[in-house]
Every structure is written in structure tokens, then in C-alpha cells.
Design a protein around this motif. Structure first.
Motif, short mmCIF file in Angstrom:
data_model
loop_
_atom_site.label_atom_id
_atom_site.label_comp_id
_atom_site.label_asym_id
_atom_site.label_seq_id
_atom_site.Cartn_x
_atom_site.Cartn_y
_atom_site.Cartn_z
N LEU A 116 0.85 -1.18 0.00
CA LEU A 116 0.00 0.00 0.00
C LEU A 116 0.89 1.24 0.00
O LEU A 116 1.18 1.81 1.07
N PRO A 117 1.37 1.66 -1.16
CA PRO A 117 2.30 2.80 -1.23
C PRO A 117 1.70 4.05 -0.61
O PRO A 117 0.54 4.38 -0.83
N GLY A 118 2.52 4.74 0.20
CA GLY A 118 2.09 5.98 0.82
C GLY A 118 1.40 5.78 2.16
O GLY A 118 1.02 6.76 2.80
N TYR A 119 1.21 4.52 2.58
CA TYR A 119 0.53 4.24 3.84
C TYR A 119 1.31 3.19 4.64
O TYR A 119 2.05 2.39 4.08
N SER A 120 1.12 3.23 5.95
CA SER A 120 1.70 2.23 6.84
C SER A 120 0.57 1.49 7.54
O SER A 120 -0.39 2.10 8.01
N TYR A 121 0.70 0.17 7.62
CA TYR A 121 -0.32 -0.62 8.30
C TYR A 121 -0.19 -0.47 9.81
O TYR A 121 0.90 -0.55 10.37
N LEU A 122 -1.33 -0.30 10.46
CA LEU A 122 -1.38 -0.31 11.92
C LEU A 122 -2.05 -1.58 12.43
O LEU A 122 -2.12 -1.80 13.64
N ALA A 123 -2.54 -2.40 11.53
CA ALA A 123 -3.18 -3.67 11.88
C ALA A 123 -2.88 -4.65 10.76
O ALA A 123 -2.66 -4.25 9.61
N PRO A 124 -2.87 -5.94 11.06
CA PRO A 124 -2.65 -6.92 10.00
C PRO A 124 -3.81 -6.95 9.03
O PRO A 124 -4.94 -6.59 9.37
N VAL A 125 -3.53 -7.36 7.80
CA VAL A 125 -4.59 -7.52 6.81
C VAL A 125 -5.39 -8.78 7.17
O VAL A 125 -4.84 -9.87 7.32
N LEU A 126 -6.70 -8.60 7.34
CA LEU A 126 -7.61 -9.69 7.62
C LEU A 126 -8.44 -10.00 6.39
O LEU A 126 -8.78 -9.09 5.62
N GLY A 127 -8.78 -11.25 6.21
CA GLY A 127 -9.63 -11.63 5.08
C GLY A 127 -10.66 -12.64 5.51
O GLY A 127 -10.43 -13.44 6.42
N LEU A 128 -11.82 -12.58 4.88
CA LEU A 128 -12.85 -13.60 5.06
C LEU A 128 -13.47 -13.84 3.69
O LEU A 128 -14.15 -12.96 3.15
N LEU A 129 -13.20 -15.02 3.15
CA LEU A 129 -13.61 -15.35 1.79
C LEU A 129 -14.50 -16.59 1.82
O LEU A 129 -14.26 -17.53 2.58
N ALA A 130 -15.51 -16.59 0.97
CA ALA A 130 -16.50 -17.66 0.95
C ALA A 130 -16.28 -18.58 -0.25
O ALA A 130 -16.01 -18.12 -1.37
N TYR A 131 -16.38 -19.89 0.01
CA TYR A 131 -16.22 -20.91 -1.03
C TYR A 131 -17.34 -21.94 -0.88
O TYR A 131 -17.93 -22.09 0.19
N ASP A 132 -17.57 -22.68 -1.96
CA ASP A 132 -18.58 -23.73 -1.94
C ASP A 132 -18.10 -24.88 -1.05
O ASP A 132 -16.91 -25.23 -1.07
N ALA A 133 -19.00 -25.48 -0.29
CA ALA A 133 -18.65 -26.57 0.62
C ALA A 133 -19.09 -27.92 0.08
O ALA A 133 -19.11 -28.91 0.83
#
Length: 291
Positions: A116-133
Motif C-alpha cells: 500500500l504505497p504511501g501508507y503504513s499498516y497499523l493492523a494486519p490484513v484480515l480476510g474472510l472469503l466464501a467458497y462452496d462446501a
């Protein structure tokens, strides 16, 4: 015949995902989906299973939760830092009776896969992705399309660094949303370090970076000279980075298909990992449903 049509539909969606989302991030999603599905050993619906990542992705946390699509829509769910309200709907071309929510916490790998050019992370990147079961042994699954139709999805970040200050100037925190189509959105952070979203993706909290002070160079930059000197050397370096990165992405995709161990690949000053097969045992975690 219907099964063939569904599979072709999935392949077309997967191709579109890799071309829209960054290739490195998309390849990582494939890898983490595979390893999270391995945590399902006689899985129960509504129970979270923690999974292990390859040793060379240490610092990344993943987990998987299987749900009925209708239950998610009618009741919502609270899972890790994510709060899905009532009304989250799965709108893929084919209806998935059950889906799996794959949770990602990229930790110290956040800046590698989501620069993310120009920015600093203050928290980790979180993800929640949905897939077929429908098949818990499947690999390279396309994302399901889930969206909130009533209230927004809430992400409550728990591990947020202090806001750095530049003298008397304090930059405001921003929620960062990395959408599956490759776009990036910024919004204000709510109370309790909360961010809002209407669909799945990857999220973090960042602050505008303080530009470093550089010393002016009084000398003239070297002029590119065809066939000689610094011009040729710089060109070779650029070519090596491009080829090296492409090779790394191909290795990650190969790992997702075959499960073979990969080597560490250097891209510039960064070492990006590839996968080694790791079998995991499930860890049961209580999941709270939104009434």
C-alpha cells in the motif's frame, strides 16, 4: 450435463479472479483455501476449525467455518473479528447449499501480499472469503459472491498499533478494503477500531506514511548508454525482477495443484514463500450466532 456447466462456470470465475485481483494475492488465496479445507476432519456445521500454514508462511493464521447459506442469511454469524448481520446473501450463478468461510490473518506478511504505497499498516490484513462446501477436498475453488443486503458487515480489529505522530501533526486512521475486483477503498475508522463492508474481501487499518527526508543529489544521474555502462546494468536488473516474480507465482500455483514443497524465492529485497504440505488437526472454537 448440469455438473459440467457448473464446473465450466467455476473455471471462468477463477480466471477472472486471477486477472482482477493481484496475482500474488490470488495465488495466496488458492494456497490458504487448500490448507484450510484440510482442517475438516468429520466437520460439523457451525464449528470453526483452525488450520496450519506451511512453515515458510509462519505468522499467517487461517481457519475455516462451514455454514448453511440459508442460516447465514437468516441469522448472521460472529466469526473472529467479523460480524455478519442478518441479510448476508450468496448470489453466485449456482446456489450453494453450504458454504465455507475461510479466515485469513496475514500478520507480518500483509505488506508483502498487499503493498500500500504511501501508507503504513497499523493492523494486519484480515480476510474472510466464501467458497462452496460441496467438496471439502477441492482445490482452486472460485470465490462465492456474498453481499450484505441490509446492514453492513463489521470488522472489529483487535491488534492495532498506536497512531504515529509527526511533531504536532497526527494523521487520521483509515479503513482499507481490498476488493476482489482489484480495487482499493478507503473509509473512516469507527469507534473501537471498527471498519464496515458490504461484501467479502481483505481489510486493514492504515495511516498515511510520513515521507522520509532525502538528501539532494548534486551529481547528474548516469545517462543510459546502449550496449554499455550503467544503462545496460540497470536494464538487466529490471528484467531479473520481472522474471523472478513470474517464476515465483508459477511455483505457488503449482504448489496449490500438487501440494509439493517449494523454495523461498527472492523478489527484490523481499523473500516470498511457497508452500510445503502440512496435515493439520482441527481445533474447535465456539462460534456465536447473531440473533
Amino acid at each position: 450435463m448440469l455438473g459440467v456447466l457448473i464446473w465450466l462456470s467455476r473455471l471462468s470465475y477463477l480466471s477472472a479472479e486471477v486477472s482482477s485481483k493481484g496475482q500474488a494475492a490470488a495465488a495466496l488465496d488458492v494456497l490458504l483455501q487448500d490448507h484450510s479445507y484440510r482442517s475438516f476432519v468429520q466437520p460439523k456445521t457451525g464449528v470453526s476449525y483452525d488450520a496450519h500454514v506451511p512453515w515458510n508462511l509462519t505468522g499467517v493464521l487461517i481457519a475455516a467455518l462451514r455454514l448453511r447459506s440459508g442460516s447465514l442469511y437468516r441469522r448472521g454469524v460472529v466469526y473472529k473479528e467479523f460480524e455478519f448481520p442478518v441479510g448476508v446473501n450468496e448470489t453466485s450463478p449456482y446456489d450453494a447449499e453450504r458454504l465455507v468461510l475461510v479466515y485469513q490473518n496475514l500478520g507480518n506478511w500483509s505488506v508483502v501480499y498487499y503493498p500500500l504505497p504511501g501508507y503504513s499498516y497499523l493492523a494486519p490484513v484480515l480476510g474472510l472469503l466464501a467458497y462452496d462446501a460441496i467438496n471439502l477436498s477441492a482445490k482452486r475453488l472460485p470465490y462465492l459472491d456474498i453481499k450484505s443486503t441490509v446492514d453492513p458487515i463489521r470488522i472489529k480489529f483487535q491488534d492495532v498499533k498506536p497512531n504515529p505522530a509527526n511533531g504536532t501533526v497526527v494523521k487520521s486512521l483509515k479503513c482499507v478494503t481490498f476488493n476482489l475486483d482489484g480495487s482499493v477503498n478507503f473509509s473512516d475508522v469507527g469507534s473501537g477500531n471498527t471498519c464496515l463492508a458490504v461484501q467479502q474481501g481483505n481489510f486493514s487499518i492504515a495511516v498515511e506514511s510520513i515521507a522520509p527526508v532525502t538528501t539532494p543529489n548534486n551529481g547528474s544521474p548516469p545517462s543510459p548508454t546502449p550496449g554499455g555502462g550503467s544503462g545496460k546494468k540497470k536494464s538487466n536488473s529490471t528484467t531479473w525482477i520481472i522474471v523472478g516474480k513470474r517464476k515465483h507465482l508459477e511455483e505457488m500455483e503449482k504448489a496449490a495443484d500438487s501440494g509439493e514443497a517449494l523454495h523461498m524465492t527472492t523478489v527484490g529485497d523481499t523473500k516470498a514463500p511457497s508452500a510445503m504440505v502440512t496435515r493439520t488437526q482441527p481445533t474447535i472454537e465456539t462460534v456465536e450466532y447473531v440473533p
